[in-house]
Enzyme design. Structure first.
Site, PDB file in Angstrom:
ATOM      1  N   SER A  26      23.583  17.952  17.100  1.00 23.10           N
ATOM      2  CA  SER A  26      23.491  16.429  17.034  1.00 23.10           C
ATOM      3  C   SER A  26      24.074  15.732  18.425  1.00 23.10           C
ATOM      4  O   SER A  26      23.816  14.815  18.858  1.00 23.10           O
ATOM      5  CB  SER A  26      24.719  16.011  15.864  1.00 23.10           C
ATOM      6  N   ASP A  52      14.543  21.877  18.826  1.00 21.47           N
ATOM      7  CA  ASP A  52      14.863  20.618  18.681  1.00 21.47           C
ATOM      8  C   ASP A  52      15.200  19.760  20.023  1.00 21.47           C
ATOM      9  O   ASP A  52      14.907  18.579  20.258  1.00 21.47           O
ATOM     10  CB  ASP A  52      15.869  20.185  17.670  1.00 21.47           C
ATOM     11  N   ASN A  94      10.223  18.965  14.448  1.00 19.40           N
ATOM     12  CA  ASN A  94      10.509  18.821  13.159  1.00 19.40           C
ATOM     13  C   ASN A  94      12.012  18.182  13.600  1.00 19.40           C
ATOM     14  O   ASN A  94      12.882  18.279  12.790  1.00 19.40           O
ATOM     15  CB  ASN A  94      10.821  19.957  12.344  1.00 19.40           C
ATOM     16  N   GLY A  96      14.413  15.588  13.859  1.00 24.79           N
ATOM     17  CA  GLY A  96      14.982  14.103  13.322  1.00 24.79           C
ATOM     18  C   GLY A  96      15.760  13.487  14.254  1.00 24.79           C
ATOM     19  O   GLY A  96      15.881  12.416  14.382  1.00 24.79           O
ATOM     20  N   ARG A 128       8.816  13.250   6.452  1.00 26.46           N
ATOM     21  CA  ARG A 128      10.444  12.529   6.393  1.00 26.46           C
ATOM     22  C   ARG A 128      10.418  11.112   6.609  1.00 26.46           C
ATOM     23  O   ARG A 128       9.894  10.632   7.478  1.00 26.46           O
ATOM     24  CB  ARG A 128      11.271  13.602   7.262  1.00 26.46           C
ATOM     25  N   SER A 177      20.089   7.903   4.871  1.00 23.34           N
ATOM     26  CA  SER A 177      20.366   8.675   6.247  1.00 23.34           C
ATOM     27  C   SER A 177      21.064   8.166   7.093  1.00 23.34           C
ATOM     28  O   SER A 177      20.763   6.974   7.464  1.00 23.34           O
ATOM     29  CB  SER A 177      18.998   9.295   6.723  1.00 23.34           C
ATOM     30  N   GLN A 179      21.158   8.550  10.004  1.00 24.28           N
ATOM     31  CA  GLN A 179      20.353   8.772  11.515  1.00 24.28           C
ATOM     32  C   GLN A 179      19.616   7.414  11.555  1.00 24.28           C
ATOM     33  O   GLN A 179      19.364   7.052  13.015  1.00 24.28           O
ATOM     34  CB  GLN A 179      19.214   9.900  11.529  1.00 24.28           C
ATOM     35  N   ASP A 328      25.523  19.180   6.063  1.00 20.54           N
ATOM     36  CA  ASP A 328      24.751  20.286   6.647  1.00 20.54           C
ATOM     37  C   ASP A 328      25.577  21.594   6.154  1.00 20.54           C
ATOM     38  O   ASP A 328      25.267  22.603   5.778  1.00 20.54           O
ATOM     39  CB  ASP A 328      24.499  20.348   7.985  1.00 20.54           C
ATOM     40  N   GLU A 356      15.338  18.815   6.666  1.00 14.48           N
ATOM     41  CA  GLU A 356      14.044  19.782   6.978  1.00 14.48           C
ATOM     42  C   GLU A 356      12.909  20.403   5.681  1.00 14.48           C
ATOM     43  O   GLU A 356      11.882  20.403   6.080  1.00 14.48           O
ATOM     44  CB  GLU A 356      14.565  21.055   7.707  1.00 14.48           C
ATOM     45  N   ARG A 359      16.344  20.510   0.353  1.00 11.55           N
ATOM     46  CA  ARG A 359      17.323  21.628   0.185  1.00 11.55           C
ATOM     47  C   ARG A 359      17.901  21.895  -0.831  1.00 11.55           C
ATOM     48  O   ARG A 359      18.242  22.871  -1.149  1.00 11.55           O
ATOM     49  CB  ARG A 359      18.611  21.107   1.269  1.00 11.55           C
ATOM     50  N   HIS A 400      16.051  26.303   9.613  1.00  7.89           N
ATOM     51  CA  HIS A 400      17.223  27.362   9.779  1.00  7.89           C
ATOM     52  C   HIS A 400      18.130  27.298   9.021  1.00  7.89           C
ATOM     53  O   HIS A 400      18.914  28.562   9.047  1.00  7.89           O
ATOM     54  CB  HIS A 400      17.403  26.489  11.362  1.00  7.89           C
ATOM     55  N   ARG A 401      18.966  26.410   8.315  1.00  9.84           N
ATOM     56  CA  ARG A 401      20.069  26.519   7.695  1.00  9.84           C
ATOM     57  C   ARG A 401      19.911  27.527   6.535  1.00  9.84           C
ATOM     58  O   ARG A 401      20.685  28.198   6.037  1.00  9.84           O
ATOM     59  CB  ARG A 401      20.620  25.305   7.273  1.00  9.84           C
ATOM     60  N   LYS A 433      15.619  26.430  15.468  1.00  6.55           N
ATOM     61  CA  LYS A 433      15.891  25.007  15.608  1.00  6.55           C
ATOM     62  C   LYS A 433      17.201  24.750  16.285  1.00  6.55           C
ATOM     63  O   LYS A 433      17.566  23.750  16.969  1.00  6.55           O
ATOM     64  CB  LYS A 433      15.852  24.551  14.169  1.00  6.55           C
TER      65      LYS A 433
END
Ligand code: DC
Length: 670
Positions: A26, A52, A94, A96, A128, A177, A179, A328, A356, A359, A400-401, A433
Site C-alpha cells: 500500500s 503490483d 491485478n 488495485g 473488480r 472500497s 481505494q 487483509d 483479488e 475471499r 497471494h494472501r 504480488k
C-alpha cells in the site's frame, strides 16, 4: 526459487528465528504515484519488489516520469503536474493500488491537458468494480468510457471539453472500497489551483486505516488534507505535490501477520519469531492485527521497526471480531482459528468479496478441505477447527494472501486434535504480488521432523545424466541438491593430495571423515580451494570408484549425506541414494542409458570443456566402472525394488525433468 505449479509443505512442528519483511504494498504504490506527480526527484528506499509495484513503475515510465533503479533504491522524477506524454496504454495486472489512483490522476490530467489514456488489467481486474470512482470523476466533468462492462475496467480516459468543476463537493461511496477515496485524495490536488476541492463520503467509510496511510503520505509530499470526521475531506487551494527528497517504505504489516501467527502457533519452549521492518511505529492499519493475535493468545513485544512473538495461550482462543479495520490481515485470523478451541467469527468483511478473488468464498472452500467447519455470510465467516485433519491441495485463486495464510495449516501436528498431514499449495508463485520469496523466508524459520522432509532419490550409472537431471529437478522444486558422487570424488582428491593409497581403507576413511566440503551454488570447495573442475576429471572419478568399494569410506560419508535432508526437501543423486542412504525416499528413480549413449554424452561434455577425449576408451572405462560399481559387495549399484526405471537414451533433459516431476506430483496423493 521453485518453479513448479505446486508446493508441498510437510507437517511442521516448531518455528524460531528472524525474518525481514518486504516493503508494504500500500505504501509502495502510493509513494510511487505521489513521486510520479511531484516536482523533483524522490529517492525511494526499501520499495516492495513485486508484481503490483512493477506494473506501477512501468506505468510511470510510460507516462514520461524518470524511473531509475540505483542499487536497492529507486529514483523517481515526477511530472510536476504537466503531461509530457499525451497518450498511453497502461497494463496494470491485478493491482488495485495502481488501477484506482492512476485512474483518478490520469482522468483529470487527460481532461485538462488533452490526453487519452487506456487502462486495463488481467481478466480478474476487469471483474473488480470501479464504477463508484468513475461516477465521482464524471461529476467533475472528466469524460471516461468503459471499454468492456459498465462499472469495470478496462477504461478510456479522454480529453475534456472545458474546465473541470470543483465548486461542489465530489461525492464518492465509501462502503465498498476505501481505494476509491484514496484514489481521489491522491489525484485531485491536481485540480486545486483555483479553489479548494472537497470530497464527501456517502455511506459508512470502510477500511479507514488505509485512508490514514493515504493522508499521512500526502502530507509527506506537501499536501495537507483537512479531514472532517470520516465524511468530508478538503484539499486546500493551490496544493502542489513536492518531493520529500527521500522516503523509506516500511515493511508490510499485512505480510507481518503470517509471522505473528507463526510465532503464536509454533514459537514455544523458549523459541521466538522476530519480525524486522515493521513495528509499533507503523502507519499501516494492519499493524493492529497484533491486537487480534494477542486476543487469540499470542505474546507480542514490539518497538520501532520490530515485533517479537511467542506462543502464549495454547490452544489458541476463538474470537468474535469486527475486522473492518484489518481487512487483509484478518484472513490470517481465519487460519489461526484452525488452532483454537471454539468458533471464531470474523465480521464486517464485505470488502473481501471484491478483492483479488471473492475471499470469503475462497477461505470457506479451502478451510473446509482441511476439515474445518465453516459458515459464510455476505459479510462474515465463522470457523471451527477440524475434528480430523484432511490432506488438502489448497487452491489459491491467484490470491497471494490465500497462499500465504494457508501455509500455516502445515502446523497441524500442533493442533488439538492434532493432524499429521502435509499441505499442498497450488500456484504458489502467486505470492509474487506482495512477497515474492515468502516461502523461502518461511523455510528459514520453521522446523520439521527429518523423516517428514521429502526426499527424491535419483540413482544410476556414471554418465547416465542423473546429475544433470537431479540438479534441474531440485531447482524446479526449490529443493536442496546432493551430488553424492562429489563426496566420493572429493575423498579421492583429498586422498591423492595426502598421498593415501587407493588400497588403504583406514587412510581413505580418515580422508572421508575429515573432508572440509562446502557447496555454494554450482561451486564445490574443499577447504579454501575451489575444486569443482578438479572433481570432474576422469582420473578422479576412476579413483572415486575404487575408493567407494570400502565399507569404512561409505560409513564415513553417511552422516554428511544424511545432513543434506533439510526443508523444504532434497533431491539426491548417486548409486545408493534409494537403496542405502534414503531407503524411505518418497520417490526413487533409477536412470539408465546405453553404454554407447553415455560414452557419447561424456565425450561431448569433455570436448566442450576443451579436454581431449577418445570415445572408444571412454566407453571401455565406463563399462569397467559399471562393472566395479555393480559388483562391489557393499551398496552395489542397483535399482531399489520400488524404483522407477528410466531409460533416458532418447530423451532431452527437459523431457526427463518433466517426466520425473510428473511422477513426483503423482506420488504425493493429494
Ligand atoms: O556419480 P559420479 O560419477 O560422480 O561418482 C563417482 C564414483 O563415486 C562412482 O563411480 C561410484 C562412487 N559413488 C558411490 O559409490 N556411491 C554414490 N552414491 C555416488 C558415487
Amino acid at each position: 526459487m521453485f518453479t513448479t505449479p505446486f508446493l508441498d509443505l510437510p507437517p511442521l512442528r516448531a518455528a524460531q528465528g528472524t525474518v525481514r519483511l518486504p516493503g508494504s504494498k500500500s505504501i509502495s504504490n502510493r509513494v510511487l504515484l505521489l513521486a510520479g506527480l511531484s516536482e523533483g526527484t524522490t529517492v525511494v528506499h526499501d520499495l516492495l519488489d513485486s508484481d503490483d509495484t512493477r506494473v506501477m513503475l512501468d506505468a510511470l515510465r510510460a507516462l514520461g516520469c524518470g524511473v531509475e533503479a540505483r542499487g536497492a533504491d529507486w529514483h523517481i522524477t515526477g511530472l510536476a503536474g504537466q503531461l509530457p506524454v499525451k497518450s498511453a496504454n497502461l497494463f496494470l495486472g491485478n493491482a488495485g493500488t495502481a488501477m484506482r489512483p492512476l485512474t483518478a490522476a490520469l482522468a483529470v490530467l487527460a481532461a485538462t491537458q488533452q490526453g487519452t489514456f487506456e487502462l486495463k488489467g488481467i481478466p480478474r481486474m476487469h471483474e473488480r468494480p470501479i464504477g463508484d470512482l468513475i461516477d465521482a470523476l464524471r461529476q467533475l466533468g472528466c469524460p471516461i468510457d468503459y471499454l468492456g462492462n459498465d462499472g469495470y475496467p478496462p477504461l478510456r480516459l479522454n480529453a475534456g471539453t472545458g474546465p473541470l468543476d470543483t465548486s461542489a463537493p465530489i461525492r464518492v461511496r465509501g462502503d465498498v472500497s476505501s481505494q476509491f477515496l484514496t484514489a481521489l485524495l491522491l489525484g485531485l490536488p491536481l485540480v486545486s489551483a483555483h479553489g479548494p476541492v472537497t470530497i464527501a463520503v456517502d455511506g459508512e467509510l470502510t477500511s479507514k486505516p488505509y485512508i490514514e496511510i493515504t493522508l499521512n503520505l500526502l502530507a509527506r509530499f506537501g499536501i495537507a488534507v483537512q479531514r472532517d470526521g470520516w465524511q468530508q475531506f478538503t484539499i486546500p487551494q493551490g496544493s502542489r505535490y513536492r518531493s520529500p527528497g527521500s522516503i523509506h517504505v516500511e515493511g508490510d504489516a499485512s505480510s507481518a501477520s503470517y509471522f505473528v501467527a507463526l510465532g503464536a502457533i509454533a514459537a514455544f519452549d523458549g523459541r521466538a519469531i522476530r519480525i524486522e521492518g515493521v513495528g509499533d511505529d507503523s502507519i499501516q492499519g494492519d499493524i493492529r492485527f497484533v491486537d487480534a493475535a494477542r486476543a487469540m493468545g499470542a505474546q507480542v513485544s514490539s518497538g520501532p521497526g520490530w515485533l517479537e512473538v511467542r506462543r502464549g495461550a495454547w490452544p489458541l482462543k476463538a474470537i468474535d471480531l469486527d475486522c473492518n479495520h484489518i481487512p487483509d490481515a484478518a484472513m490470517t485470523l481465519a487460519v489461526m482459528a484452525l488452532f483454537a478451541t471454539g468458533t471464531t467469527r470474523l465480521t464486517n468483511i464485505a470488502s473481501w468479496r471484491v478483492k483479488e478473488t471473492d475471499r470469503i468464498a475462497a477461505m470457506a472452500i479451502e478451510l473446509r478441505k482441511l476439515g474445518a467447519t465453516v459458515v459464510e455470510g455476505p459479510d462474515f465467516i465463522e470457523i471451527a477447527a477440524p475434528a480430523r485433519w484432511d490432506r488438502a491441495a489448497i487452491h489459491t485463486y491467484d490470491d497471494h494472501r490465500v497462499a500465504m495464510c494457508f501455509s500455516l495449516a502445515t502446523f497441524n501436528p500442533l493442533a488439538h486434535p492434532a493432524g499429521e498431514v502435509p499441505v499442498r499449495i497450488l500456484d504458489p508463485r502467486c505470492v509474487g504480488k506482495t512477497f515474492p520469496d515468502y516461502f523461502e523466508t518461511l523455510f528459514t524459520v520453521v522446523e520439521a521432523r527429518t523423516t517428514d522432509v521429502p526426499v527424491l532419490a535419483i540413482d544410476g550409472p556414471t554418465a547416465s545424466g542423473k546429475g544433470t537431471l537431479a540438479s534441474a529437478v531440485a531447482i524446479a522444486l526449490g529443493y536442496h541438491f546432493l551430488d553424492s558422487g562429489a563426496l566420493y570424488r572429493a575423498t579421492a582428491l583429498a586422498a591423492m593430495a595426502a598421498g593415501v593409497a587407493d588400497t588403504d581403507e583406514a587412510g581413505l576413511a580418515a580422508a572421508a571423515a575429515g573432508l572440509k566440503l562446502k557447496f555454494s551454488g554450482q561451486q564445490i570447495w574443499l577447504g579454501d580451494t575451489e575444486v569443482s573442475d578438479d572433481l570432474r576429471q576422469e582420473h578422479v572419478g576412476a579413483m572415486a570408484s575404487r575408493v567407494s568399494v570400502f565399507p569404512a569410506v561409505r560409513e564415513a560419508l553417511r552422516a554428511l549425506q544424511l545432513s543434506h535432508r533439510r526443508l523444504p526437501g532434497l533431491v539426491a543423486d548417486g548409486r545408493d541414494m534409494g537403496t542405502v542412504i534414503f531407503p524411505g525416499a518418497d520417490l526413487k528413480v533409477f536412470v539408465t542409458a546405453s553404454a554407447a549413449v553415455r560414452a557419447e554424452r561424456r565425450y561431448k561434455q569433455l570436448i566442450s570443456k576443451g579436454i581431449p577425449a577418445n570415445i572408444d576408451s571412454l566407453r571401455a572405462d565406463l563399462e569397467a566402472r559399471d562393472l566395479r560399481d555393480q559388483s562391489r559387495t557393499v551398496a552395489p549399484l542397483k535399482p531399489a525394488e520400488d524404483a522407477k526405471l528410466f531409460d533416458n537414451s532418447e530423451l532431452s533433459v527437459d523431457q526427463c525433468v518433466a517426466r520425473v516431476l510428473e511422477w513426483w506430483n503423482a506420488r504425493q496423493a493429494f
